[in-house]
Design a protein around this motif. Structure first.
Motif, PDB file in Angstrom:
ATOM      1  N   THR A  18      -5.221   4.921  -5.402  1.00  0.00           N
ATOM      2  CA  THR A  18      -4.391   4.054  -4.561  1.00  0.00           C
ATOM      3  C   THR A  18      -3.334   3.389  -5.426  1.00  0.00           C
ATOM      4  O   THR A  18      -3.668   2.703  -6.399  1.00  0.00           O
ATOM      5  CB  THR A  18      -5.228   2.971  -3.866  1.00  0.00           C
ATOM      6  N   LEU A  19      -2.081   3.618  -5.081  1.00  0.00           N
ATOM      7  CA  LEU A  19      -0.973   2.980  -5.774  1.00  0.00           C
ATOM      8  C   LEU A  19      -0.578   1.715  -5.018  1.00  0.00           C
ATOM      9  O   LEU A  19      -0.648   1.666  -3.789  1.00  0.00           O
ATOM     10  CB  LEU A  19       0.225   3.919  -5.862  1.00  0.00           C
ATOM     11  N   SER A  20      -0.150   0.713  -5.780  1.00  0.00           N
ATOM     12  CA  SER A  20       0.345  -0.533  -5.195  1.00  0.00           C
ATOM     13  C   SER A  20       1.723  -0.828  -5.741  1.00  0.00           C
ATOM     14  O   SER A  20       2.047  -0.453  -6.874  1.00  0.00           O
ATOM     15  CB  SER A  20      -0.599  -1.693  -5.524  1.00  0.00           C
ATOM     16  N   CYS A  21       2.506  -1.517  -4.949  1.00  0.00           N
ATOM     17  CA  CYS A  21       3.838  -1.935  -5.376  1.00  0.00           C
ATOM     18  C   CYS A  21       4.056  -3.339  -4.843  1.00  0.00           C
ATOM     19  O   CYS A  21       4.137  -3.536  -3.627  1.00  0.00           O
ATOM     20  CB  CYS A  21       4.895  -0.983  -4.836  1.00  0.00           C
ATOM     21  N   ARG A  70       1.756  -1.120   4.306  1.00  0.00           N
ATOM     22  CA  ARG A  70       2.285  -2.313   3.664  1.00  0.00           C
ATOM     23  C   ARG A  70       1.568  -3.533   4.211  1.00  0.00           C
ATOM     24  O   ARG A  70       1.176  -3.569   5.367  1.00  0.00           O
ATOM     25  CB  ARG A  70       3.804  -2.412   3.870  1.00  0.00           C
ATOM     26  N   ASP A  71       1.422  -4.524   3.347  1.00  0.00           N
ATOM     27  CA  ASP A  71       0.862  -5.811   3.723  1.00  0.00           C
ATOM     28  C   ASP A  71       1.977  -6.830   3.512  1.00  0.00           C
ATOM     29  O   ASP A  71       2.248  -7.235   2.381  1.00  0.00           O
ATOM     30  CB  ASP A  71      -0.365  -6.132   2.867  1.00  0.00           C
ATOM     31  N   ASN A  72       2.623  -7.222   4.591  1.00  0.00           N
ATOM     32  CA  ASN A  72       3.774  -8.112   4.453  1.00  0.00           C
ATOM     33  C   ASN A  72       3.380  -9.479   3.905  1.00  0.00           C
ATOM     34  O   ASN A  72       4.160 -10.103   3.181  1.00  0.00           O
ATOM     35  CB  ASN A  72       4.487  -8.249   5.797  1.00  0.00           C
ATOM     36  N   ALA A  73       2.186  -9.944   4.239  1.00  0.00           N
ATOM     37  CA  ALA A  73       1.753 -11.257   3.749  1.00  0.00           C
ATOM     38  C   ALA A  73       1.599 -11.246   2.229  1.00  0.00           C
ATOM     39  O   ALA A  73       1.858 -12.249   1.558  1.00  0.00           O
ATOM     40  CB  ALA A  73       0.444 -11.651   4.413  1.00  0.00           C
ATOM     41  N   LYS A  74       1.186 -10.107   1.681  1.00  0.00           N
ATOM     42  CA  LYS A  74       1.003  -9.979   0.231  1.00  0.00           C
ATOM     43  C   LYS A  74       2.233  -9.384  -0.438  1.00  0.00           C
ATOM     44  O   LYS A  74       2.241  -9.214  -1.659  1.00  0.00           O
ATOM     45  CB  LYS A  74      -0.223  -9.115  -0.063  1.00  0.00           C
ATOM     46  N   ARG A  75       3.247  -9.052   0.361  1.00  0.00           N
ATOM     47  CA  ARG A  75       4.475  -8.428  -0.183  1.00  0.00           C
ATOM     48  C   ARG A  75       4.125  -7.190  -0.992  1.00  0.00           C
ATOM     49  O   ARG A  75       4.681  -6.932  -2.057  1.00  0.00           O
ATOM     50  CB  ARG A  75       5.277  -9.413  -1.025  1.00  0.00           C
ATOM     51  N   THR A  76       3.182  -6.399  -0.486  1.00  0.00           N
ATOM     52  CA  THR A  76       2.681  -5.253  -1.240  1.00  0.00           C
ATOM     53  C   THR A  76       2.730  -3.985  -0.414  1.00  0.00           C
ATOM     54  O   THR A  76       2.364  -3.984   0.766  1.00  0.00           O
ATOM     55  CB  THR A  76       1.248  -5.504  -1.731  1.00  0.00           C
ATOM     56  N   LEU A  77       3.203  -2.936  -1.052  1.00  0.00           N
ATOM     57  CA  LEU A  77       3.248  -1.592  -0.484  1.00  0.00           C
ATOM     58  C   LEU A  77       2.129  -0.781  -1.127  1.00  0.00           C
ATOM     59  O   LEU A  77       1.857  -0.930  -2.318  1.00  0.00           O
ATOM     60  CB  LEU A  77       4.604  -0.955  -0.802  1.00  0.00           C
TER      61      LEU A  77
END
Length: 124
Positions: A18-21, A70-77
């Motif tokens: 799992t990649l995160s950005c 994407r998790d907008n609350a965590k600003r993470t893709l």
């Protein structure tokens, strides 16, 4: 604007990663987020895109194996990669754009002005 990828590594064929950005706040107001990849000697390839409403596009080469979210609350893709193959070996980049196209996000890298530094995925 900053994008920082993580989660790359080495895995055996058939495995998962799992990649995160994670994006700076200003970046995450962008409409479209995307994953691209590039391996030595090959052109950059679009992997998947997702807009702020969660509408996704996934490349045919990874459809059914990779999931973008994407998790907008965590600003993470995220990019969940399952059933990995040797041909998935590449440097993976996340990118962001304030511009969308009808039906979602553009698959063309030239539409994305903001890029992360990349994270290497190696499948053996």
């Amino acid at each position: 604007v900053q994008l920082v990828e993580s989660g790359g590594g080495s895995v055996q064929a058939g495995g998962s990663l799992t990649l995160s950005c994670t994006a700076s706040e200003s970046t995450y107001r962008s409409i479209c987020m995307a994953w691209f990849r590039q391996s030595p000697g090959r052109q950059r390839e679009t992997v998947a895109t997702v807009n702020s409403k969660g509408v996704t596009k996934v490349a045919g080469s990874v459809k059914g194996r990779f999931t973008i979210s994407r998790d907008n609350a965590k600003r993470t893709l995220y990019l969940q990669m399952d059933s990995l193959k040797a041909e998935d070996t590449a440097m993976y980049y996340c990118a962001a754009s304030y511009v969308s196209v009808p039906g979602g996000c553009s698959l063309a890298g030239t539409w994305y002005p903001y890029w992360g530094q990349g994270t290497q995925v190696t499948v053996s």
